[in-house]
Design a protein around this motif. Sequence first.
Motif, PDB file in Angstrom:
ATOM      1  N   SER A   1      42.191  13.006  39.737  1.00 20.44           N
ATOM      2  CA  SER A   1      40.989  13.508  39.075  1.00 20.44           C
ATOM      3  C   SER A   1      40.960  13.070  37.613  1.00 20.44           C
ATOM      4  O   SER A   1      39.896  12.762  37.062  1.00 20.44           O
ATOM      5  N   GLY A   2      42.142  13.015  36.964  1.00 16.86           N
ATOM      6  CA  GLY A   2      42.205  12.532  35.595  1.00 16.86           C
ATOM      7  C   GLY A   2      41.782  11.076  35.498  1.00 16.86           C
ATOM      8  O   GLY A   2      41.060  10.685  34.574  1.00 16.86           O
ATOM      9  N   PHE A   3      42.237  10.266  36.459  1.00 20.22           N
ATOM     10  CA  PHE A   3      41.823   8.866  36.480  1.00 20.22           C
ATOM     11  C   PHE A   3      40.312   8.742  36.624  1.00 20.22           C
ATOM     12  O   PHE A   3      39.652   8.002  35.875  1.00 20.22           O
ATOM     13  N   LEU A   4      39.750   9.466  37.583  1.00 21.57           N
ATOM     14  CA  LEU A   4      38.310   9.373  37.827  1.00 21.57           C
ATOM     15  C   LEU A   4      37.502   9.838  36.618  1.00 21.57           C
ATOM     16  O   LEU A   4      36.515   9.197  36.227  1.00 21.57           O
TER      17      LEU A   4
ATOM     18  N   GLN B   1      43.957  16.175  31.200  1.00 20.42           N
ATOM     19  CA  GLN B   1      45.318  16.487  31.666  1.00 20.42           C
ATOM     20  C   GLN B   1      46.104  15.236  32.065  1.00 20.42           C
ATOM     21  O   GLN B   1      47.140  15.328  32.713  1.00 20.42           O
ATOM     22  N   THR B   2      45.626  14.074  31.668  1.00 19.78           N
ATOM     23  CA  THR B   2      46.343  12.811  31.893  1.00 19.78           C
ATOM     24  C   THR B   2      46.335  12.027  30.584  1.00 19.78           C
ATOM     25  O   THR B   2      45.754  10.946  30.496  1.00 19.78           O
ATOM     26  N   GLU B   3      47.004  12.603  29.576  1.00 14.43           N
ATOM     27  CA  GLU B   3      46.997  12.003  28.240  1.00 14.43           C
ATOM     28  C   GLU B   3      47.654  10.629  28.212  1.00 14.43           C
ATOM     29  O   GLU B   3      47.271   9.766  27.418  1.00 14.43           O
ATOM     30  N   ASP B   4      48.608  10.388  29.112  1.00 11.43           N
ATOM     31  CA  ASP B   4      49.261   9.078  29.138  1.00 11.43           C
ATOM     32  C   ASP B   4      48.317   7.996  29.653  1.00 11.43           C
ATOM     33  O   ASP B   4      48.365   6.846  29.211  1.00 11.43           O
ATOM     34  N   MET B   5      47.438   8.355  30.573  1.00 12.05           N
ATOM     35  CA  MET B   5      46.447   7.409  31.073  1.00 12.05           C
ATOM     36  C   MET B   5      45.349   7.185  30.038  1.00 12.05           C
ATOM     37  O   MET B   5      44.928   6.040  29.787  1.00 12.05           O
TER      38      MET B   5
ATOM     39  N   PRO C   1      45.455  10.883  51.713  1.00  9.65           N
ATOM     40  CA  PRO C   1      44.040  11.271  51.795  1.00  9.65           C
ATOM     41  C   PRO C   1      43.792  12.729  51.406  1.00  9.65           C
ATOM     42  O   PRO C   1      42.688  13.069  50.960  1.00  9.65           O
ATOM     43  N   LEU C   2      44.806  13.590  51.541  1.00  4.51           N
ATOM     44  CA  LEU C   2      44.617  15.000  51.199  1.00  4.51           C
ATOM     45  C   LEU C   2      44.366  15.179  49.716  1.00  4.51           C
ATOM     46  O   LEU C   2      43.474  15.930  49.304  1.00  4.51           O
ATOM     47  N   TRP C   3      45.155  14.480  48.876  1.00  4.79           N
ATOM     48  CA  TRP C   3      44.896  14.648  47.436  1.00  4.79           C
ATOM     49  C   TRP C   3      43.696  13.811  46.982  1.00  4.79           C
ATOM     50  O   TRP C   3      43.033  14.174  46.018  1.00  4.79           O
ATOM     51  N   LEU C   4      43.397  12.719  47.697  1.00  6.73           N
ATOM     52  CA  LEU C   4      42.190  11.961  47.353  1.00  6.73           C
ATOM     53  C   LEU C   4      40.938  12.793  47.606  1.00  6.73           C
ATOM     54  O   LEU C   4      40.012  12.830  46.775  1.00  6.73           O
ATOM     55  N   LEU C   5      40.912  13.462  48.759  1.00  5.15           N
ATOM     56  CA  LEU C   5      39.772  14.329  49.081  1.00  5.15           C
ATOM     57  C   LEU C   5      39.661  15.481  48.086  1.00  5.15           C
ATOM     58  O   LEU C   5      38.568  15.810  47.606  1.00  5.15           O
ATOM     59  N   ARG C   6      40.789  16.086  47.760  1.00  4.96           N
ATOM     60  CA  ARG C   6      40.793  17.224  46.835  1.00  4.96           C
ATOM     61  C   ARG C   6      40.330  16.796  45.445  1.00  4.96           C
ATOM     62  O   ARG C   6      39.526  17.482  44.799  1.00  4.96           O
ATOM     63  N   ALA C   7      40.824  15.657  44.976  1.00 10.49           N
ATOM     64  CA  ALA C   7      40.477  15.191  43.634  1.00 10.49           C
ATOM     65  C   ALA C   7      39.013  14.786  43.536  1.00 10.49           C
ATOM     66  O   ALA C   7      38.321  15.148  42.574  1.00 10.49           O
ATOM     67  N   THR C   8      38.534  14.019  44.521  1.00 12.91           N
ATOM     68  CA  THR C   8      37.137  13.587  44.466  1.00 12.91           C
ATOM     69  C   THR C   8      36.189  14.771  44.601  1.00 12.91           C
ATOM     70  O   THR C   8      35.121  14.797  43.968  1.00 12.91           O
ATOM     71  N   THR C   9      36.578  15.758  45.379  1.00 12.53           N
ATOM     72  CA  THR C   9      35.763  16.972  45.489  1.00 12.53           C
ATOM     73  C   THR C   9      35.729  17.717  44.162  1.00 12.53           C
ATOM     74  O   THR C   9      34.661  18.168  43.711  1.00 12.53           O
ATOM     75  N   ASP C  10      36.877  17.834  43.510  1.00 11.07           N
ATOM     76  CA  ASP C  10      36.938  18.502  42.207  1.00 11.07           C
ATOM     77  C   ASP C  10      36.043  17.809  41.188  1.00 11.07           C
ATOM     78  O   ASP C  10      35.295  18.461  40.444  1.00 11.07           O
ATOM     79  N   VAL C  11      36.125  16.480  41.144  1.00 18.40           N
ATOM     80  CA  VAL C  11      35.329  15.725  40.176  1.00 18.40           C
ATOM     81  C   VAL C  11      33.845  15.854  40.493  1.00 18.40           C
ATOM     82  O   VAL C  11      33.010  16.037  39.596  1.00 18.40           O
ATOM     83  N   SER C  12      33.498  15.769  41.772  1.00 12.69           N
ATOM     84  CA  SER C  12      32.091  15.868  42.183  1.00 12.69           C
ATOM     85  C   SER C  12      31.500  17.226  41.839  1.00 12.69           C
ATOM     86  O   SER C  12      30.334  17.329  41.426  1.00 12.69           O
TER      87      SER C  12
ATOM     88  N   GLY D   1      34.093   8.140  32.759  1.00 16.32           N
ATOM     89  CA  GLY D   1      33.542   8.756  31.552  1.00 16.32           C
ATOM     90  C   GLY D   1      33.587   7.801  30.380  1.00 16.32           C
ATOM     91  O   GLY D   1      32.901   6.773  30.361  1.00 16.32           O
ATOM     92  N   GLU D   2      34.438   8.119  29.406  1.00 17.77           N
ATOM     93  CA  GLU D   2      34.479   7.353  28.159  1.00 17.77           C
ATOM     94  C   GLU D   2      34.856   5.893  28.360  1.00 17.77           C
ATOM     95  O   GLU D   2      34.440   5.022  27.589  1.00 17.77           O
ATOM     96  N   TYR D   3      35.632   5.588  29.418  1.00 17.75           N
ATOM     97  CA  TYR D   3      36.157   4.232  29.568  1.00 17.75           C
ATOM     98  C   TYR D   3      35.493   3.452  30.697  1.00 17.75           C
ATOM     99  O   TYR D   3      36.042   2.464  31.189  1.00 17.75           O
ATOM    100  N   ARG D   4      34.309   3.875  31.097  1.00 18.61           N
ATOM    101  CA  ARG D   4      33.626   3.160  32.179  1.00 18.61           C
ATOM    102  C   ARG D   4      33.231   1.740  31.756  1.00 18.61           C
ATOM    103  O   ARG D   4      33.021   0.863  32.593  1.00 18.61           O
TER     104      ARG D   4
END
Length: 418
Positions: A270-273, A225-229, A398-409, A278-281
């Motif tokens: 979450s798209g960045f993470l 969902q982050t095709e531009d990134m 921090p609210l969206w950082l926590l939400r995103a990292t939780t989603d990815v985890s 993933g593919e670009y690590r």
Amino acid sequence: MMSPEVLAYPFLFIAIFFESFILVTLLSKPAREARGRAAADTSDASALPSVAVIVPCWNEAATVAATCESLLALKYPREKLKIILVDDGSTDATPEAMARFAEHSQVSIIRKENGGKHTALNAGIAATAAEIVGCLDADSFVEPDALREMVPCFANARVGAVTAAMSVHRPKNVLEHMQNAEYIFGITFRHAIASVNGLYVTPGPFSFYRREVIDTLGGFRYGHQTEDMEMALRIQQAGYTIENAPHARVYTKAPRSILALLKQRTRWTSGFLRNILGEYRGLIGARRHGALGLLVLPTALVAIGSGILLFSLTLFMLVRNATAAFETYAGVPLSYTLSLREGAGWSHFPASFYLILGIAVLFVSLSLITVGKRISRTPGNLALGLISYTFLYGLIVPLWLLRATTDVSLGKRRNWRE
């Protein structure tokens, strides 16, 4: 016993170092040359590349017409500029809004089943043979000279993409002003980092790509969902460079509520993470990718972790100090408590090293925002933006950082509009 503030020192030092790096990079020769780059001369149309701007739409009836009108006002030869409106299965009045341009010689309209933004972009690319292809979100608007500022960046054959200077369109409430200040900070960041080829995202509002590079790399992908990134990372991985045109101004609509902002930024983070882990690590720490691999991407990952840590430490210290204050004053007569507070001036304020470092980071951030406004020549008053950025931004991030990292985890995926 070690104070918990000590845990924050490394992250604050990294933040100060990175912000100082941006300030120093702004003075570098490549950055100065980018700021002094002349806009394209449109008097000789034969010397200019053909350009197509794709506008992917999903339920954008309210804004797509104004977006298209801003593109038609671009100062670029009509015969060299085409606009492609792509309706990605909208369920509102988007097709009717597009229909008013059906007879315009510069505009093409494509209607397709809903498949996501990346499929809309690919449909638009397939419908043109233009040398340069760009995209503009259907809730964004450009200055008439924006394209003329970007085209010269493609003079270097290794440039695969070019980004613009983005800010918020007519901010109204406090939250929008805060985002406007953040976006203008981003102008400074992208301008500086582009001079060392460190960009890892080509935002939807008015980014352009060399058609040959897009064809070579195989078009846009879902990209979590982050095709531009994802496309920017793929361009970097392939060894191309991404430029920035600091005078090419574009304005985009910003979320008007905290909930909408959290949804948007959770998707971005979450798209960045997912992309970078993933593919670009392989880009992380890669010397052949220079500043991008050795500094920008590692710092971006550290910033996510440090944002969560610093927020947690701040909450911990607030609770600890409030508890200590309560214990100190418990049972003490109110008149005595008030006299203590009246006598406690700034000389008694517990200005810890943690607080001093935090203020230093904030001061440099505000300075970079001011620099970004000056570099891009973005109009408008920034006073409310700077104030809201100072007092709100650190509480919301921090609210969206926590939400995103939780989603990815947890492997949780949210819908684009969720």
